[in-house]
Design an enzyme around this catalytic site. Structure first.
Site, PDB file in Angstrom:
ATOM      1  N   TYR A  49     106.337 -10.695 -41.650  1.00 54.78           N
ATOM      2  CA  TYR A  49     105.328 -11.249 -40.754  1.00 54.78           C
ATOM      3  C   TYR A  49     105.249 -10.434 -39.452  1.00 54.78           C
ATOM      4  O   TYR A  49     106.190 -10.393 -38.664  1.00 54.78           O
ATOM      5  CB  TYR A  49     105.603 -12.732 -40.461  1.00 54.78           C
ATOM      6  CG  TYR A  49     105.601 -13.612 -41.713  1.00 54.78           C
ATOM      7  CD1 TYR A  49     105.106 -13.138 -42.935  1.00 54.78           C
ATOM      8  CD2 TYR A  49     106.084 -14.906 -41.681  1.00 54.78           C
ATOM      9  CE1 TYR A  49     105.097 -13.932 -44.071  1.00 54.78           C
ATOM     10  CE2 TYR A  49     106.075 -15.716 -42.820  1.00 54.78           C
ATOM     11  CZ  TYR A  49     105.587 -15.208 -44.018  1.00 54.78           C
ATOM     12  OH  TYR A  49     105.585 -16.004 -45.143  1.00 54.78           O
ATOM     13  N   TRP A  61     103.386 -17.417 -40.705  1.00 55.08           N
ATOM     14  CA  TRP A  61     102.653 -16.219 -41.166  1.00 55.08           C
ATOM     15  C   TRP A  61     101.453 -15.974 -40.251  1.00 55.08           C
ATOM     16  O   TRP A  61     100.726 -16.924 -39.914  1.00 55.08           O
ATOM     17  CB  TRP A  61     102.190 -16.448 -42.610  1.00 55.08           C
ATOM     18  CG  TRP A  61     101.533 -15.262 -43.255  1.00 55.08           C
ATOM     19  CD1 TRP A  61     101.794 -13.947 -43.026  1.00 55.08           C
ATOM     20  CD2 TRP A  61     100.505 -15.304 -44.255  1.00 55.08           C
ATOM     21  NE1 TRP A  61     101.007 -13.160 -43.841  1.00 55.08           N
ATOM     22  CE2 TRP A  61     100.205 -13.966 -44.598  1.00 55.08           C
ATOM     23  CE3 TRP A  61      99.824 -16.330 -44.905  1.00 55.08           C
ATOM     24  CZ2 TRP A  61      99.240 -13.642 -45.568  1.00 55.08           C
ATOM     25  CZ3 TRP A  61      98.873 -16.009 -45.861  1.00 55.08           C
ATOM     26  CH2 TRP A  61      98.583 -14.674 -46.189  1.00 55.08           C
TER      27      TRP A  61
HETATM   28  P1  NAP Z   1      98.289 -23.110 -44.160  1.00 52.99           P
HETATM   29  O1  NAP Z   1      99.458 -23.796 -43.589  1.00 52.99           O
HETATM   30  O2  NAP Z   1      97.805 -23.497 -45.514  1.00 52.99           O
HETATM   31  O3  NAP Z   1      97.023 -23.220 -43.168  1.00 52.99           O
HETATM   32  C1  NAP Z   1      97.097 -22.780 -41.854  1.00 52.99           C
HETATM   33  C2  NAP Z   1      95.746 -23.026 -41.202  1.00 52.99           C
HETATM   34  O4  NAP Z   1      95.509 -24.442 -41.129  1.00 52.99           O
HETATM   35  C3  NAP Z   1      95.673 -22.494 -39.788  1.00 52.99           C
HETATM   36  O5  NAP Z   1      94.365 -21.973 -39.618  1.00 52.99           O
HETATM   37  C4  NAP Z   1      95.868 -23.732 -38.922  1.00 52.99           C
HETATM   38  O6  NAP Z   1      95.219 -23.642 -37.688  1.00 52.99           O
HETATM   39  C5  NAP Z   1      95.212 -24.786 -39.769  1.00 52.99           C
HETATM   40  N1  NAP Z   1      95.791 -26.111 -39.520  1.00 52.99           N
HETATM   41  C6  NAP Z   1      97.110 -26.448 -39.466  1.00 52.99           C
HETATM   42  N2  NAP Z   1      97.252 -27.756 -39.243  1.00 52.99           N
HETATM   43  C7  NAP Z   1      95.995 -28.276 -39.124  1.00 52.99           C
HETATM   44  C8  NAP Z   1      95.495 -29.573 -38.876  1.00 52.99           C
HETATM   45  N3  NAP Z   1      96.322 -30.629 -38.736  1.00 52.99           N
HETATM   46  N4  NAP Z   1      94.151 -29.746 -38.804  1.00 52.99           N
HETATM   47  C9  NAP Z   1      93.304 -28.691 -38.964  1.00 52.99           C
HETATM   48  N5  NAP Z   1      93.734 -27.433 -39.224  1.00 52.99           N
HETATM   49  C10 NAP Z   1      95.060 -27.222 -39.290  1.00 52.99           C
HETATM   50  O7  NAP Z   1      98.485 -21.526 -44.157  1.00 52.99           O
HETATM   51  P2  NAP Z   1      99.602 -20.436 -44.374  1.00 52.99           P
HETATM   52  O8  NAP Z   1     100.000 -19.895 -43.056  1.00 52.99           O
HETATM   53  O9  NAP Z   1      99.069 -19.513 -45.395  1.00 52.99           O
HETATM   54  O10 NAP Z   1     100.848 -21.174 -45.067  1.00 52.99           O
HETATM   55  C11 NAP Z   1     101.874 -21.839 -44.356  1.00 52.99           C
HETATM   56  C12 NAP Z   1     103.156 -21.029 -44.312  1.00 52.99           C
HETATM   57  O11 NAP Z   1     103.664 -20.765 -45.618  1.00 52.99           O
HETATM   58  C13 NAP Z   1     102.994 -19.622 -43.733  1.00 52.99           C
HETATM   59  O12 NAP Z   1     102.750 -19.635 -42.356  1.00 52.99           O
HETATM   60  C14 NAP Z   1     104.270 -18.975 -44.179  1.00 52.99           C
HETATM   61  O13 NAP Z   1     105.348 -19.363 -43.354  1.00 52.99           O
HETATM   62  C15 NAP Z   1     104.387 -19.540 -45.592  1.00 52.99           C
HETATM   63  N6  NAP Z   1     103.830 -18.617 -46.611  1.00 52.99           N
HETATM   64  C16 NAP Z   1     104.688 -18.049 -47.506  1.00 52.99           C
HETATM   65  C17 NAP Z   1     104.210 -17.170 -48.454  1.00 52.99           C
HETATM   66  C18 NAP Z   1     105.148 -16.550 -49.447  1.00 52.99           C
HETATM   67  O14 NAP Z   1     104.751 -15.615 -50.158  1.00 52.99           O
HETATM   68  N7  NAP Z   1     106.362 -17.020 -49.538  1.00 52.99           N
HETATM   69  C19 NAP Z   1     102.833 -16.852 -48.519  1.00 52.99           C
HETATM   70  C20 NAP Z   1     101.991 -17.469 -47.600  1.00 52.99           C
HETATM   71  C21 NAP Z   1     102.491 -18.363 -46.667  1.00 52.99           C
HETATM   72  P3  NAP Z   1      95.959 -23.268 -36.293  1.00 52.99           P
HETATM   73  O15 NAP Z   1      96.936 -22.169 -36.597  1.00 52.99           O
HETATM   74  O16 NAP Z   1      94.844 -22.875 -35.408  1.00 52.99           O
HETATM   75  O17 NAP Z   1      96.674 -24.505 -35.793  1.00 52.99           O
END
Ligand code: NAP
Length: 299
Positions: free
Chosen positions: A70, A39
């Site tokens: 996305y 995302w």
């Molecule tokens: P998330 O995974 O909760 O957090 C992403 C953030 O955490 C980014 O800023 C990333 O930074 C940082 N991060 C990742 N690994 C890290 C680490 N080891 N140390 C420090 N920071 C770290 O956020 P999300 O994108 O909301 O959720 C994950 C996925 O779930 C989405 O990408 C999507 O595919 C899915 N999703 C689905 C729905 C739905 O309605 N079905 C809704 C939301 C999300 P960097 O990017 O700079 O590495």
């Protein structure tokens, strides 16, 4: 909540590193515990994001989650570039928007996603959240897509227990592969209903936004300090401990998003951490489950 994980096993895949995998709902083949979210990746530096996804695949995070939503299709095209030559190693997931989820709309949305991803078949196709088209129409399309070999399985996202009941009543048992839902240390409300319901009905739970979509607990907070001390004791990072906590049950998976390769490799290594009962209890106290809510929390 129990810490045991009887279904976990380790697999080797092609050139990728081994990653713990577990039974994914009714699917025949196990799926890796930790996948990769995409995302908002259209906002990241494109080549860094592609490098991060590839590093994740190399590290065994072969479950890749995307959606037509996305970047209005841009992210599926970015994923296409990242997975070039590696399709067979992957568990690829995309989602249909509720506004496209009529019977016919679902079929054509799937074709568009396949074209953008440059693949013949998705491993899993999800309804992104419940919408206004009758659910039976969407499920009929999913079943047709599966029969035609365009998708390997189908599931839902952001479904509350009553919505899961409705889907199950339409599809019958053994058809819904997963429910992808918001789940992180500070938002545990699915544990009241969705998590046990899915365990009882052989449906995988996929935790999205496992790091709170960027609002991760600070180590300066009391709860964050508990997390940090567990991490220190294990020579791990708080992010890794969070992933281990969220996937402590045998039917729960997580899909952190990371556009930085160092984040990705750190996240992948979290699959080796199995928390003990005392660590789980400490995290449970620090980040309480909170009250039941109507429906499911969404981002
Ligand atoms: P998330 O995974 O909760 O957090 C992403 C953030 O955490 C980014 O800023 C990333 O930074 C940082 N991060 C990742 N690994 C890290 C680490 N080891 N140390 C420090 N920071 C770290 O956020 P999300 O994108 O909301 O959720 C994950 C996925 O779930 C989405 O990408 C999507 O595919 C899915 N999703 C689905 C729905 C739905 O309605 N079905 C809704 C939301 C999300 P960097 O990017 O700079 O590495």
């Amino acid at each position: 909540m129990v810490a045991t994980d009887p279904l976990v096993r380790t697999v080797e895949r092609g050139d990728t590193r081994a990653m713990r995998s577990r039974t994914f709902g009714p699917l025949d083949n196990p799926v890796v515990l930790l996948g990769q979210g995409t995302w908002n990746m259209e906002r990241d530096d494109r080549s860094a994001a592609i490098a991060a996804l590839r590093a994740g695949i190399d590290a065994g995070m072969t479950h890749i989650d995307t959606a037509e939503l996305y970047g209005a299709g841009q992210v599926e095209m970015l994923v296409r570039e990242a997975i070039d030559g590696r399709r067979d190693e992957l568990f690829l997931v995309s989602k249909v928007l509720p506004s496209n989820a009529s019977r016919r709309g679902t079929m054509t949305a799937c074709e568009r996603s396949l074209a953008r991803l440059g693949i013949e078949r998705l491993d899993l196709y999800l309804l992104h959240w419940p919408g206004s088209y009758p659910l039976g129409e969407t499920i009929e399309a999913f079943e047709e897509l599966q029969a035609a070999g365009k998708i390997g399985a189908w599931g839902v996202s952001n479904f509350a227990v009553d919505e899961m009941e409705e889907a199950l009543a339409i599809s019958g048992p053994g058809r819904i592969a997963c429910n992808q839902v918001l789940y992180h240390l500070q938002e545990r409300s699915i544990e009241h209903g969705v998590v046990p319901w899915c365990a009882a009905h052989d449906v995988a739970v996929v935790a999205y936004s496992p790091f709170g979509s960027g609002s991760f607990p600070s180590s300066r907070s009391a709860a964050g300090a508990v997390l940090a001390s567990i991490a220190r004791a294990r020579d791990a990072t708080p992010y890794q401990i969070a992933l281990a906590f969220l996937t402590r049950e045998a039917h729960v998976f997580a899909i952190p998003k990371a556009a930085r390769p160092d984040h990705v490799t750190q996240n992948a290594a979290a699959c080796e951490i199995v928390l003990d009962a005392a660590e789980i209890a400490a995290l449970d106290r620090a980040f309480p489950r909170g009250p039941k809510r109507r429906g499911v929390a969404t981002i």
